[in-house]
Each structure stands twice: as C-alpha cells, then as structure tokens.
Design an enzyme around this catalytic site. Structure first.
Site: not given
Ligand SMILES: NC(=O)C1=CN([C@@H]2O[C@H](COP(=O)(O)OP(=O)(O)OC[C@H]3O[C@@H](n4cnc5c(N)ncnc54)[C@H](O)[C@@H]3O)[C@@H](O)[C@H]2O)C=CC1
Ligand SMILES: CC(=O)C(=O)O
Length: 316
Positions: A211, A271, A274, A298
């Site tokens: 990450r 986490d 999970r 995280h």
């Molecule tokens: N904190 C947590 O527990 C978790 C965090 N994440 C994180 O969340 C983020 C998104 O993950 P996903 O949805 O799976 O990715 P994804 O690739 O499916 O979606 C990302 C979205 O962000 C948009 N995007 C990119 N740059 C942008 C901008 N400048 N302005 C507006 N929109 C923009 C894209 O067009 C896309 O629709 C990642 O950084 C991932 O690592 C994912 C899962 C859990």
């Molecule tokens: C992508 C991420 O941060 C997660 O699935 O835990």
C-alpha cells in the site's frame, strides 16, 4: 399493539389534550394507524403504538384541531400535541402523528388497490460526496444509501461516462431505497455543502506492490482533490479511504487545513472486520461476539490484538 391496549393509550392522549373522549367511540375498526411522536431530536423518533380505528381520526377531526392532510393529501395525519408520556419529561412537547395505512382492511379491495400518490422527498440536509467511483467508491455509495446513512449522495470521478452509468444504476434502485437524491459529475461544484466527503479515488495495488508503494501517486491525487472539497464543503468531515489511507489522511489534513477532528482515515477497520470474521468462522460464532482488533497502520505493519474469554455458553 392490540386494540384493548390502544384504548388504554388513546384516552391518555386525549386527556392530556383536554378532551373527554369515550373509548366506546373508538370501537369501529377500519384502517390501521400508526402513532408516532417527534420531539426536538427529529421526526418519527419513536413509534409508540399502532391501533385500528377510523373514528379516532374522525374524532380528532371534529373535536380536536387538526386532522390535516399533509404532503398534498398523500397521507392522512392526525396531528396532536401532548405534554406528558410515560418515560418522557413533563412539559416536553411532542408531536403525535397518526399515519393511516391503507390496504389493511381485508374486505376493502379499493383500499388495497388505491394508493395515494406521494411527492418525491424534497428536503435533503445530509449530503455525502464520494470521490472515486471504482470498486470501493461504489461499495461505499451503495452502503450509504442502503443503510439510510444519507439520502443525498454525490458521486465524483474523472470519467463522465462511468459516472453517468453508476449514477443511473443507483437511481434506478430508488424504489428499494428511501427516494434518494443522487447526482454525479466531474465538477466538484455538485458536492457543495456536503457534510461528509469520502475519498476513495486513486490507484490500487498491483501484484507485489504494498500500500505504501502507492503513496506518491495517490498523494499527488490528493493535492488535486482535497482543495476542491475544501472549497465547496468547508465544514465537511473528510473520510480518507485511498491507500495508504493513514498517510493520506495526514496529507489530507495538511492540505485541507481542517481541524484534526474533521479528518478520519478508514484505518484498520477493514482489517479488524476481516480478523473478527476469521476468528468467528473458526469458532462457529457470530463476528459481533468476537472482541478483537487490528491496530497500527492499515498495511503490512499492522498488529492483531484479541481477548478470548470463555464461559459455559459464550465465547467473547
Ligand atoms: N482503506 C481501505 O481499507 C481500502 C482502501 N482501498 C484503496 O482505495 C482506492 C480505490 O480502490 P478501488 O476502488 O479498488 O480502485 P478502482 O481502480 O476500482 O477505482 C479508483 C477510482 O478512482 C478514480 N480516480 C482516479 N483518479 C481520480 C481523480 N483525480 N479524481 C477523481 N477520481 C479519480 C478512477 O477513475 C476510479 O474510478 C485504492 O487506493 C485502494 O488501495 C481499497 C480497499 C480498502
Ligand atoms: C486494498 C486494501 O487496502 C485492502 O483490501 O485491505
């Protein structure tokens, strides 16, 4: 609530309102009314009973003041004030609404078939914006709507076509939701006045990436996104989900100039959830019965802590 109980309840209201209703007058069954109270904390905060009787409303109409048709006659309400109720503070004014539900009288086919037309809900004061409508953003959006967290949802992303498609999918589910207002745009102006802005925009990990490897790329995005949110929603709470979410929460705090109390990172919630699931699954109990946390960042350095207590019946 059974009718005898209701009869006990209704004279209490009427007495409080200075009326001398005879509960015999309440004996003609017709529709079903649900009685709600509201207080200063908001409407329909407390359902205090159901009863079946048209005459109650009638009587209200004639003897009390208000049998008002609100919402363009879409629903009939009996509206009363009363000043005391078991468990409530004396002199605290509460509203009573009696809402008539049709289709409860078995022989009344018309009542079953005819439904008065309701207007769309027009007051929205709980606006939530989700920035980034990928897998995570749309999961957030759906949860917000389906759990009734907000009825006023804004989606923002870079891609107009994708925004339109996702917005329409959610809008077409309105029948199953609470008539939400859903808007989407690449322009942050639509987010104006949001109470909460959830940031899920950004790149996600590829194979063999951690990450923290995403930091530079997603921090650059934050520099673009956060100032827009601050401009249009200066009083919002920012919830940062994009990874690495803890570091990006710090970045968002610095860029926004918001007080620390208005920046929340999703942190190790996922986490923890999970972890609890895994223990629960192993022990064949519900995750809510597991007391365990993942703490720290995280990411790869997080730490598991848990407590196991066992008695004859429960594992906690
Ligand atoms: N904190 C947590 O527990 C978790 C965090 N994440 C994180 O969340 C983020 C998104 O993950 P996903 O949805 O799976 O990715 P994804 O690739 O499916 O979606 C990302 C979205 O962000 C948009 N995007 C990119 N740059 C942008 C901008 N400048 N302005 C507006 N929109 C923009 C894209 O067009 C896309 O629709 C990642 O950084 C991932 O690592 C994912 C899962 C859990
Ligand atoms: C992508 C991420 O941060 C997660 O699935 O835990």
């Amino acid at each position: 609530m059974s009718i005898p109980n209701v009869h006990r309840l209704i004279p209490k209201f009427l007495r409080v309102n200075g009326l001398t209703a005879n509960s015999n007058e309440l004996s003609h069954n017709y529709g079903t009314y649900k009685i709600y109270s509201i207080n200063e904390h908001g409407p329909f905060s407390e359902k205090i009973g159901d009863f079946e009787d048209e005459n109650y409303l009638y009587m209200n109409e004639k003897n009390l003041v208000r049998h008002k048709s609100l919402n363009n006659e879409s629903q009939s309400y009996a509206k009363r004030y009363y000043s005391t109720k078991e468990g409530s503070k004396p002199n605290k004014l509460l509203h009573i609404y009696g809402r008539r539900c049709y289709a409860t009288k078995p022989e009344n086919v018309k009542g079953k078939l005819m439904h008065e037309i309701q207007k769309p809900i027009e007051t929205f004061d709980d606006k939530v914006t989700v920035v980034g409508i990928g897998a995570v953003g749309m999961a957030c959006a759906f949860s917000i709507l389906s759990q009734g967290i907000s009825n006023n949802l804004v989606l923002i992303d870079m891609f107009e076509n994708k925004l339109e498609g996702e917005m329409m999918d959610l809008q077409h589910g309105s029948l199953f939701l609470k008539d939400p207002k859903i808007t989407a745009s690449t322009d942050y102006a639509v987010s104006a006045g949001s109470r909460v802005c959830v940031v899920t925009a950004g790149v996600r990990q590829k194979d063999n990436e951690s990450r923290t490897d995403l930091l530079q790329r997603n921090a650059d995005l934050m520099k673009n996104i956060i100032p827009h949110l601050v401009e249009y929603s200066p009083n919002a709470v920012l919830l940062i989900v994009s990874n690495p979410c803890d570091v990006l929460s710090y970045v968002a705090w610095k860029i926004s100039g918001f007080p620390m109390t208005r920046i929340i990172g999703s942190g190790t919630n996922l986490d923890t959830s999970r972890f609890r699931y895994m223990i629960a699954n192993r022990l064949n109990i519900a995750p809510a019965s597991v007391h365990a946390w993942i703490i720290g960042e995280h990411g790869d350095t997080s730490v598991a802590v848990w407590l196991v207590g066992i008695n004859e019946k429960n594992v906690t």
